[in-house]
Design an enzyme around this catalytic site. Structure first.
Site, PDB file in Angstrom:
ATOM      1  N   ASP A 125       0.849  -1.196   0.000  1.00 51.32           N
ATOM      2  CA  ASP A 125       0.000   0.000   0.000  1.00 51.32           C
ATOM      3  C   ASP A 125       0.883   1.244   0.000  1.00 51.32           C
ATOM      4  O   ASP A 125       2.035   1.202   0.439  1.00 51.32           O
ATOM      5  CB  ASP A 125      -0.857   0.042   1.282  1.00 51.32           C
ATOM      6  N   ARG A 175      -1.482  -0.796  -8.263  1.00 50.23           N
ATOM      7  CA  ARG A 175      -2.848  -0.431  -7.903  1.00 50.23           C
ATOM      8  C   ARG A 175      -2.886   1.094  -8.069  1.00 50.23           C
ATOM      9  O   ARG A 175      -2.034   1.790  -7.517  1.00 50.23           O
ATOM     10  CB  ARG A 175      -3.180  -0.786  -6.455  1.00 50.23           C
TER      11      ARG A 175
HETATM   12  P1  FDA Z   1     -14.492   9.125  -4.384  1.00 52.19           P
HETATM   13  O1  FDA Z   1     -13.914   9.368  -3.031  1.00 52.19           O
HETATM   14  O2  FDA Z   1     -14.856  10.304  -5.218  1.00 52.19           O
HETATM   15  O3  FDA Z   1     -15.720   8.181  -4.203  1.00 52.19           O
HETATM   16  C1  FDA Z   1     -16.621   7.896  -5.249  1.00 52.19           C
HETATM   17  C2  FDA Z   1     -17.938   7.540  -4.602  1.00 52.19           C
HETATM   18  O4  FDA Z   1     -17.796   6.316  -3.873  1.00 52.19           O
HETATM   19  C3  FDA Z   1     -18.431   8.556  -3.568  1.00 52.19           C
HETATM   20  O5  FDA Z   1     -19.207   9.543  -4.148  1.00 52.19           O
HETATM   21  C4  FDA Z   1     -19.196   7.708  -2.610  1.00 52.19           C
HETATM   22  O6  FDA Z   1     -20.483   7.487  -3.123  1.00 52.19           O
HETATM   23  C5  FDA Z   1     -18.480   6.382  -2.648  1.00 52.19           C
HETATM   24  N1  FDA Z   1     -17.529   6.213  -1.528  1.00 52.19           N
HETATM   25  C6  FDA Z   1     -16.199   6.388  -1.564  1.00 52.19           C
HETATM   26  N2  FDA Z   1     -15.652   6.093  -0.358  1.00 52.19           N
HETATM   27  C7  FDA Z   1     -16.696   5.755   0.433  1.00 52.19           C
HETATM   28  C8  FDA Z   1     -16.830   5.351   1.785  1.00 52.19           C
HETATM   29  N3  FDA Z   1     -15.756   5.239   2.586  1.00 52.19           N
HETATM   30  N4  FDA Z   1     -18.053   5.045   2.267  1.00 52.19           N
HETATM   31  C9  FDA Z   1     -19.142   5.136   1.480  1.00 52.19           C
HETATM   32  N5  FDA Z   1     -19.094   5.513   0.192  1.00 52.19           N
HETATM   33  C10 FDA Z   1     -17.904   5.827  -0.308  1.00 52.19           C
HETATM   34  N6  FDA Z   1      -5.387   5.157  -0.783  1.00 52.19           N
HETATM   35  C11 FDA Z   1      -4.090   5.389  -0.510  1.00 52.19           C
HETATM   36  O7  FDA Z   1      -3.677   6.534  -0.318  1.00 52.19           O
HETATM   37  N7  FDA Z   1      -3.209   4.335  -0.451  1.00 52.19           N
HETATM   38  C12 FDA Z   1      -3.593   3.054  -0.685  1.00 52.19           C
HETATM   39  O8  FDA Z   1      -2.760   2.143  -0.635  1.00 52.19           O
HETATM   40  C13 FDA Z   1      -4.963   2.812  -0.983  1.00 52.19           C
HETATM   41  N8  FDA Z   1      -5.418   1.553  -1.220  1.00 52.19           N
HETATM   42  C14 FDA Z   1      -6.704   1.380  -1.693  1.00 52.19           C
HETATM   43  C15 FDA Z   1      -7.132   0.114  -2.089  1.00 52.19           C
HETATM   44  C16 FDA Z   1      -8.372  -0.044  -2.689  1.00 52.19           C
HETATM   45  C17 FDA Z   1      -8.800  -1.406  -3.147  1.00 52.19           C
HETATM   46  C18 FDA Z   1      -9.232   1.089  -2.856  1.00 52.19           C
HETATM   47  C19 FDA Z   1     -10.550   0.967  -3.529  1.00 52.19           C
HETATM   48  C20 FDA Z   1      -8.836   2.318  -2.401  1.00 52.19           C
HETATM   49  C21 FDA Z   1      -7.585   2.483  -1.809  1.00 52.19           C
HETATM   50  N9  FDA Z   1      -7.173   3.715  -1.331  1.00 52.19           N
HETATM   51  C22 FDA Z   1      -5.843   3.908  -1.018  1.00 52.19           C
HETATM   52  C23 FDA Z   1      -8.160   4.811  -1.122  1.00 52.19           C
HETATM   53  C24 FDA Z   1      -8.274   5.704  -2.310  1.00 52.19           C
HETATM   54  O9  FDA Z   1      -7.110   6.464  -2.453  1.00 52.19           O
HETATM   55  C25 FDA Z   1      -9.459   6.672  -2.160  1.00 52.19           C
HETATM   56  O10 FDA Z   1      -9.299   7.457  -1.051  1.00 52.19           O
HETATM   57  C26 FDA Z   1     -10.803   5.968  -2.070  1.00 52.19           C
HETATM   58  O11 FDA Z   1     -10.880   4.873  -2.920  1.00 52.19           O
HETATM   59  C27 FDA Z   1     -11.924   6.944  -2.449  1.00 52.19           C
HETATM   60  O12 FDA Z   1     -11.727   7.399  -3.762  1.00 52.19           O
HETATM   61  P2  FDA Z   1     -12.675   6.970  -4.995  1.00 52.19           P
HETATM   62  O13 FDA Z   1     -11.809   6.801  -6.181  1.00 52.19           O
HETATM   63  O14 FDA Z   1     -13.514   5.828  -4.630  1.00 52.19           O
HETATM   64  O15 FDA Z   1     -13.512   8.280  -5.297  1.00 52.19           O
END
Ligand code: FDA
Length: 299
Positions: A125, A175
């Site tokens: 990560d 990732r």
């Molecule tokens: P965004 O935050 O815009 O979310 C899109 C939509 O998804 C939102 O509008 C909401 O509806 C929904 N959503 C998102 N998060 C939610 C929550 N917690 N609860 C409810 N609904 C939610 N980051 C990092 O810095 N280092 C890492 O190693 C990782 N590893 C990682 C692994 C995996 C498998 C994922 C999916 C994510 C990560 N992340 C991470 C976190 C990533 O950087 C990011 O903060 C989150 O995925 C939220 O970003 P989105 O791209 O989902 O968009």
């Protein structure tokens, strides 16, 4: 709205742990390895893959870090024993990166050796920007010896495109995520669309250069654009997968699965659930608001 969200998020941080736990349960499999195994078995039954994370970060000394490594070894053993379709995700500071880089390298090497024995894989990560260089250095060092290791890069960091250009020639296993830590605007994009644009720019570069990409997001827009890119470029299915977090947008997860794409869920478990849960709650001000309302009996 942003102001209100920030206020709610600040309140969440001063709430008692027991209260956070009630809402955080949604994002964690449980405190024990057995809890994670149960969750992964259910996901696997639906054809969904998993990556298991032992919760915890920034250990204070080598012995805490060795304990964390032993937990990770147990996860790899359990995946093998239970024939789970899952791999392991690790936090480098949990394995001692901020204490001693060589020690951390040894610890992660031990995990990679065990994973190799089982034909399995370990993803590193990415944490906050104070350890980005050290994490990439760790990954590069490991990559000289191991194929079964991957890294995470964050689309909100302005530096990431340069990192990707340097990592691509040795065929990285990525990732790609937006990034979760609070970073200064000197080094990170803050605008939602700018982060999305950079995400797609990075994805494009990664796929064009023939890397494997875990497309980690719950953002409908990004998923739609990724679908388009994959189709236009005719990217084979063994070159990418989608990834989402446990407890977030299960309908979208199921849709990606039924569209015939590989989808992997990040399943965290363990006793150190607090920091992870607060980060998840900060991403979901709606949930944070529900907590605040219930605490202050506003409803
Ligand atoms: P965004 O935050 O815009 O979310 C899109 C939509 O998804 C939102 O509008 C909401 O509806 C929904 N959503 C998102 N998060 C939610 C929550 N917690 N609860 C409810 N609904 C939610 N980051 C990092 O810095 N280092 C890492 O190693 C990782 N590893 C990682 C692994 C995996 C498998 C994922 C999916 C994510 C990560 N992340 C991470 C976190 C990533 O950087 C990011 O903060 C989150 O995925 C939220 O970003 P989105 O791209 O989902 O968009």
């Amino acid at each position: 709205m942003e102001l209100i969200n920030n206020l709610i998020v600040s309140i969440v941080q001063i709430l008692p742990k027991s209260t956070i736990h009630i809402f955080a349960k949604k994002y964690i499999a449980g405190e024990e390895l057995e809890d994670a195994i149960k969750v992964v078995k259910e996901l696997n039954k639906k054809g969904i893959l998993a990556t298991i994370d032992v919760l915890g970060e920034s250990v204070k000394n080598k012995s805490e870090s060795q304990e964390a490594k032993n937990e990770c070894l147990k996860v790899l053993d359990a995946i093998e024993m239970n024939k789970l379709n899952a791999n392991l995700s690790i936090k480098p500071t949990q394995l001692g990166l901020s204490i001693d880089k060589d020690f951390c390298f040894q610890q992660v090497s031990e995990l990679l050796e065990r994973a190799k024995k089982y034909n399995n894989f370990v993803r590193i990560d990415m944490e906050d920007s104070t350890v980005t260089d050290a994490t990439i250095e760790l990954y590069n060092r490991l990559r000289e010896k191991y194929d079964n290791v991957g890294i995470v890069v964050q689309a909100y960091l302005k530096r990431t495109i340069n990192d990707v250009e340097k990592l691509n020639p040795s065929k990285a296993n990525y990732r790609l995520c937006k990034g979760i830590y609070i970073e200064s605007e000197k080094i990170a994009y803050k605008d939602k669309q700018k982060i999305r644009d950079n995400y797609l720019l990075l994805l494009n570069k990664m796929l064009d250069d023939g890397n494997y990409v875990g497309i980690a997001t719950h953002d409908d827009y990004l998923i739609e654009q990724a679908y388009k890119m994959i189709k236009e470029k005719n990217i084979p299915k063994d070159k990418f997968e989608f990834q989402m977090l446990y407890g977030v947008k299960e309908n979208l997860r199921d849709k990606i699965n039924s569209d015939g794409y590989k989808i992997r869920i990040y399943v965290p478990f363990g006793k150190h659930w607090y920091a992870y849960s607060v980060r998840r709650l900060k991403e979901n001000p709606h949930l944070a608001w529900e907590i605040t309302k219930s605490i202050f009996s506003l409803n």
